[in-house]
Design an enzyme around this catalytic site. Structure first.
Site, mmCIF file in Angstrom:
data_model
loop_
_atom_site.group_PDB
_atom_site.id
_atom_site.type_symbol
_atom_site.label_atom_id
_atom_site.label_comp_id
_atom_site.label_asym_id
_atom_site.label_seq_id
_atom_site.Cartn_x
_atom_site.Cartn_y
_atom_site.Cartn_z
ATOM 1 N N ARG A 1 0.819 -1.214 0.000
ATOM 2 C CA ARG A 1 0.000 0.000 0.000
ATOM 3 C C ARG A 1 0.854 1.267 0.000
ATOM 4 N NH1 ARG A 1 -3.266 -3.244 3.561
ATOM 5 N NH2 ARG A 1 -5.409 -3.507 2.789
ATOM 6 N N ILE A 2 1.841 1.316 0.909
ATOM 7 C CA ILE A 2 2.681 2.510 1.007
ATOM 8 C C ILE A 2 3.576 2.631 -0.222
ATOM 9 C CG2 ILE A 2 4.524 3.631 2.307
ATOM 10 C CD1 ILE A 2 3.340 2.308 4.838
ATOM 11 N N ARG B 1 11.223 0.010 8.935
ATOM 12 C CA ARG B 1 11.749 -0.467 10.207
ATOM 13 C C ARG B 1 13.266 -0.369 10.170
ATOM 14 N NH1 ARG B 1 7.316 0.203 11.584
ATOM 15 N NH2 ARG B 1 5.872 -1.204 12.686
ATOM 16 N N ASP C 1 13.682 7.618 9.090
ATOM 17 C CA ASP C 1 12.644 7.860 10.087
ATOM 18 C C ASP C 1 12.666 6.766 11.152
ATOM 19 O OD1 ASP C 1 10.398 9.346 11.087
ATOM 20 O OD2 ASP C 1 9.082 7.728 10.380
ATOM 21 N N GLU D 1 15.992 1.639 18.058
ATOM 22 C CA GLU D 1 15.370 2.937 18.376
ATOM 23 C C GLU D 1 14.573 2.909 19.674
ATOM 24 O OE1 GLU D 1 11.164 3.469 16.174
ATOM 25 O OE2 GLU D 1 12.851 3.418 14.803
ATOM 26 N N HIS E 1 10.671 8.656 13.959
ATOM 27 C CA HIS E 1 9.572 7.727 13.661
ATOM 28 C C HIS E 1 8.236 8.474 13.636
ATOM 29 C CE1 HIS E 1 8.474 3.194 13.884
ATOM 30 N NE2 HIS E 1 7.645 3.845 13.106
ATOM 31 N N PHE F 1 4.189 8.165 10.288
ATOM 32 C CA PHE F 1 2.762 7.863 10.430
ATOM 33 C C PHE F 1 1.967 9.028 11.008
ATOM 34 C CE2 PHE F 1 4.192 7.552 14.712
ATOM 35 C CZ PHE F 1 3.079 7.835 15.494
#
Length: 339
Positions: free
Chosen positions: A151-152, A232, A256, A261, A300, A303
């Site tokens: 999708r992305i 990720r 990102d 992290e 991050h 989104f």
């Protein structure tokens, strides 16, 4: 009435879920879930977490009444699916909330590097208006390699075509119809690394994609390419990335996400003897990326748009209500998970 516990809540979460899950006992914590913290919520029947909370076997052992895990994310690598399956605890997720949001953030990182926006900002903040070293490049006619055309990734391709870029895509399930409509071509990873001026990662993290880019294949990357990762951190071997930046194989990276992290979010875990050595090592290597002018790092937030956060909330509430109504939806298939 079910007891529903939310971890990693943000501003606005509480009033939304109070309204859309009215009639249930709702508990909230802004903290990241750990086994010690889970022990204080043993009555929990439905658990909702975000990406930094690790739902491990130890966490599940502290939640004897748990009936559902509702992650507010598309990925599920932070959940021990095998342990959940052993307890017959279904896991639901949010499959579609960020295809526009993350794709747009991907291009924010690309443009920051291609036009030296981050360098220019810090320079002008010091009242230095010199153009030296700030010459960028056009995206038109450049080749972008999209690793993961879900999708992305498909929305990244649409945006790239709007910039008149050439597109190569890597995906285990090619769709010739989409390739024809959107005018891109599927290719093996090695070909994409060798030909792409910009490589952007949109693959899920699993045992097949861990260190997808590593010391063996990063040297294949076209010299001077940019690397973008909004998926990720563990998709990229940080040590190999650092060496490629030093050697000029990769001219710049927009990240990102980072390996390790979670330790940036919870610094106290640095002294936790139970933190795996690999995670600590990855964290220390990732720290070396911060002071580089050829790297742009965001925390991050790919989104994190108003619209995407609202989609996450609505889908999570719908997932929980559907489960309680006996018609669970957006379930992660754990049948293939070894347990």
């Amino acid at each position: 009435m079910a007891t529903i516990t939310f971890f990693e809540i943000q501003k606005g979460d509480r009033p939304f879920y109070n309204k859309h899950l009215a009639g249930h006992k709702l508990l909230y914590s802004g903290e990241i879930l750990t086994a010690d913290l889970a022990a204080d919520f043993r009555e929990t029947e439905i658990l909702s977490v975000f990406v930094h909370s690790r739902v491990t076997k130890e966490v599940l052992n502290e939640l004897p009444k748990l009936r559902l895990i509702a992650t507010r994310s598309a990925g599920c690598n932070h959940i021990d699916l095998a342990a959940a399956a052993k307890r017959n605890i279904p896991v639901c997720y949010v499959p579609a909330y960020g295809e526009y949001t993350v794709a747009e953030h991907t291009f924010a990182l690309i443009l920051s590097l291609s036009r030296n926006i981050h360098k220019a900002y810090f320079r002008t903040a010091r009242e230095n208006f010199s153009l030296a070293g700030l010459k960028g490049f056009d995206l038109k006619n450049k080749t972008i390699g999209v690793v993961g055309a879900g999708r992305i990734g498909l929305h990244v391709i649409k945006i790239a075509r709007g910039f008149d870029m050439q597109v190569l895509a890597v995906d285990p399930k090619p769709d010739p119809f989409l390739a024809e409509v959107l005018q891109f071509r599927y290719a093996p990873l090695e070909e994409v690394l060798a030909k792409a001026d910009i490589i952007t990662l949109h693959a899920p993290l699993n045992q097949n994609t861990y260190h997808l880019l590593n010391k063996d294949n990063i040297p294949l990357i076209k010299k001077g390419a940019l690397l973008i990762n909004t998926a990720r951190g563990e998709l990229v071997e940080t040590e190999a990335l650092l060496k490629a930046l030093d050697a000029g194989i990769i001219a710049g990276a927009g990240l990102d996400v980072l390996e390790g992290e979670e330790l940036f979010v919870e610094e106290e875990k640095l002294f936790d003897p139970e933190v795996p050595h690999e995670t600590l090592s990855a964290f220390l290597k990732s720290q070396r990326l911060f002071n580089r002018e050829d790297v742009v790092i965001t925390p991050h937030i790919g989104f994190n748009s108003q619209e995407a956060v609202l989609r996450i909330r609505y889908t999570t509430a719908d997932n929980i209500n559907a489960f309680l109504a006996g018609r669970p939806q957006n379930l992660i298939d754990t049948r293939a998970v070894p347990h």
